[in-house]
Scaffold this active site. Sequence first.
Site, PDB file in Angstrom:
ATOM      1  N   ASP A 145     -11.008 -26.257 -23.649  1.00  0.00           N
ATOM      2  CA  ASP A 145     -10.679 -27.059 -22.649  1.00  0.00           C
ATOM      3  C   ASP A 145      -8.647 -27.326 -22.181  1.00  0.00           C
ATOM      4  O   ASP A 145      -8.472 -26.398 -23.150  1.00  0.00           O
ATOM      5  CB  ASP A 145     -10.839 -28.833 -23.534  1.00  0.00           C
ATOM      6  CG  ASP A 145     -10.009 -28.739 -24.570  1.00  0.00           C
ATOM      7  OD1 ASP A 145      -9.742 -27.976 -25.428  1.00  0.00           O
ATOM      8  OD2 ASP A 145     -10.376 -30.007 -25.685  1.00  0.00           O
ATOM      9  N   ASP A 147     -12.938 -39.737 -32.777  1.00  0.00           N
ATOM     10  CA  ASP A 147     -14.127 -41.012 -32.357  1.00  0.00           C
ATOM     11  C   ASP A 147     -14.492 -39.545 -31.862  1.00  0.00           C
ATOM     12  O   ASP A 147     -15.978 -39.953 -31.468  1.00  0.00           O
ATOM     13  CB  ASP A 147     -13.494 -41.501 -30.890  1.00  0.00           C
ATOM     14  CG  ASP A 147     -12.747 -40.334 -30.281  1.00  0.00           C
ATOM     15  OD1 ASP A 147     -13.063 -38.941 -29.419  1.00  0.00           O
ATOM     16  OD2 ASP A 147     -13.126 -40.460 -28.547  1.00  0.00           O
ATOM     17  N   HIS A 203     -15.978 -37.227 -30.783  1.00  0.00           N
ATOM     18  CA  HIS A 203     -15.609 -35.276 -29.598  1.00  0.00           C
ATOM     19  C   HIS A 203     -15.656 -33.994 -30.325  1.00  0.00           C
ATOM     20  O   HIS A 203     -14.664 -34.240 -30.522  1.00  0.00           O
ATOM     21  CB  HIS A 203     -14.865 -36.261 -28.238  1.00  0.00           C
ATOM     22  CG  HIS A 203     -12.901 -35.512 -28.970  1.00  0.00           C
ATOM     23  ND1 HIS A 203     -11.884 -36.838 -28.394  1.00  0.00           N
ATOM     24  CD2 HIS A 203     -12.800 -34.621 -28.693  1.00  0.00           C
ATOM     25  CE1 HIS A 203     -11.076 -36.308 -28.451  1.00  0.00           C
ATOM     26  NE2 HIS A 203     -11.110 -35.067 -28.588  1.00  0.00           N
ATOM     27  N   GLU A 235     -15.809 -36.622 -24.434  1.00  0.00           N
ATOM     28  CA  GLU A 235     -16.041 -37.482 -24.684  1.00  0.00           C
ATOM     29  C   GLU A 235     -16.398 -38.685 -25.389  1.00  0.00           C
ATOM     30  O   GLU A 235     -17.570 -39.013 -24.310  1.00  0.00           O
ATOM     31  CB  GLU A 235     -14.897 -38.543 -23.904  1.00  0.00           C
ATOM     32  CG  GLU A 235     -13.539 -38.223 -24.219  1.00  0.00           C
ATOM     33  CD  GLU A 235     -12.668 -38.682 -25.174  1.00  0.00           C
ATOM     34  OE1 GLU A 235     -13.063 -38.608 -25.846  1.00  0.00           O
ATOM     35  OE2 GLU A 235     -11.273 -38.609 -25.641  1.00  0.00           O
TER      36      GLU A 235
HETATM   37  C1  GLP Z   1      -7.900 -32.553 -29.058  1.00  0.00           C
HETATM   38  C2  GLP Z   1      -8.538 -31.116 -28.331  1.00  0.00           C
HETATM   39  C3  GLP Z   1     -10.270 -30.691 -29.841  1.00  0.00           C
HETATM   40  C4  GLP Z   1      -9.707 -31.424 -31.113  1.00  0.00           C
HETATM   41  C5  GLP Z   1      -9.027 -32.912 -30.884  1.00  0.00           C
HETATM   42  C6  GLP Z   1      -8.670 -33.037 -32.547  1.00  0.00           C
HETATM   43  O1  GLP Z   1      -8.495 -33.006 -27.960  1.00  0.00           O
HETATM   44  N1  GLP Z   1      -9.579 -31.721 -27.754  1.00  0.00           N
HETATM   45  O2  GLP Z   1     -10.662 -29.520 -29.270  1.00  0.00           O
HETATM   46  O3  GLP Z   1     -10.359 -30.721 -32.107  1.00  0.00           O
HETATM   47  O4  GLP Z   1      -8.579 -32.155 -30.180  1.00  0.00           O
HETATM   48  O5  GLP Z   1      -7.351 -32.705 -32.696  1.00  0.00           O
HETATM   49  P1  GLP Z   1      -6.666 -32.045 -33.887  1.00  0.00           P
HETATM   50  O6  GLP Z   1      -7.454 -31.055 -34.905  1.00  0.00           O
HETATM   51  O7  GLP Z   1      -5.389 -32.252 -33.695  1.00  0.00           O
HETATM   52  O8  GLP Z   1      -7.121 -33.360 -35.051  1.00  0.00           O
END
Ligand code: GLP
Length: 246
Positions: free
Chosen positions: A67, A136, A138, A143
């Site tokens: 992404d 959440d 995702h 989402e």
């Molecule tokens: C973002 C990314 C996800 C990731 C999530 C969790 O939203 N798009 O791919 O898994 O963050 O982030 P973190 O690893 O910093 O908790």
Amino acid sequence: MEIIIQENYAAISQQAAAVVADAVRSRPGTVLGLATGSTPLGLYQELIRLHREENLDFSQVTTFNLDEYVGLPADHPQSYHYFMHENLFRHINVPAENIHIPDGTTSDCPAFCESYEERIASSGGIDLQILGIGSDGHIAFNEPGSSLVSRTRVETLARQTIEDNARFFASADDVPVHAITMGVGTILDARKIILLANGANKSSAVAAAAEGPVSSKCTASALQNHPDTSFFLDTEAASQLQMADE
Ligand code: GLP
């Protein structure tokens, strides 16, 4: 799905990195799906170490990132282009032309998203996809409410995600509202998937993903229908799993 629970973050990072290293060693031209966020940083550091100290060779590897924020240019410090360059690509030998990250500055998002899907397909599909999980539930930026057969597209970020990711920006108002993301269906096409999660703030999302109903309320739950998915969890992230009590 396989659930692997380790004592701490260092252990899950190391074990997940070993899976990636095995994939690259057994198939030098492997196609990796890569994630951003704080979770895979330890895994990337271990891959860098393996490259430097044990000659792990990425010269034939192709990568596709999950992404990117819409509106952030590649040189923006909070863009996922910048994150990947700083935290992995500039330290290993994957050729620049083999790196694919959604373009957050494209003027034609639908055409770009279609071409991203085509490039994944023409590379032979993703062999090993690395995932984190949002609080959440995702995966990538799919989402709650995203179709479980969705493909690469523009997604509106949930309030929870904007709040979670505000820590990287000056304020929540600076977090982009939209992102280009691989869809749940795109992710499920990967031959093998590893999801990493650490910390108590991920425990309810992990439990919903692994033991809840398969539902778009928690897009990670779709991984229950994937034939080769492993979750690498620390004890805190695993703390709400019922199976962990058995
Ligand atoms: C973002 C990314 C996800 C990731 C999530 C969790 O939203 N798009 O791919 O898994 O963050 O982030 P973190 O690893 O910093 O908790």
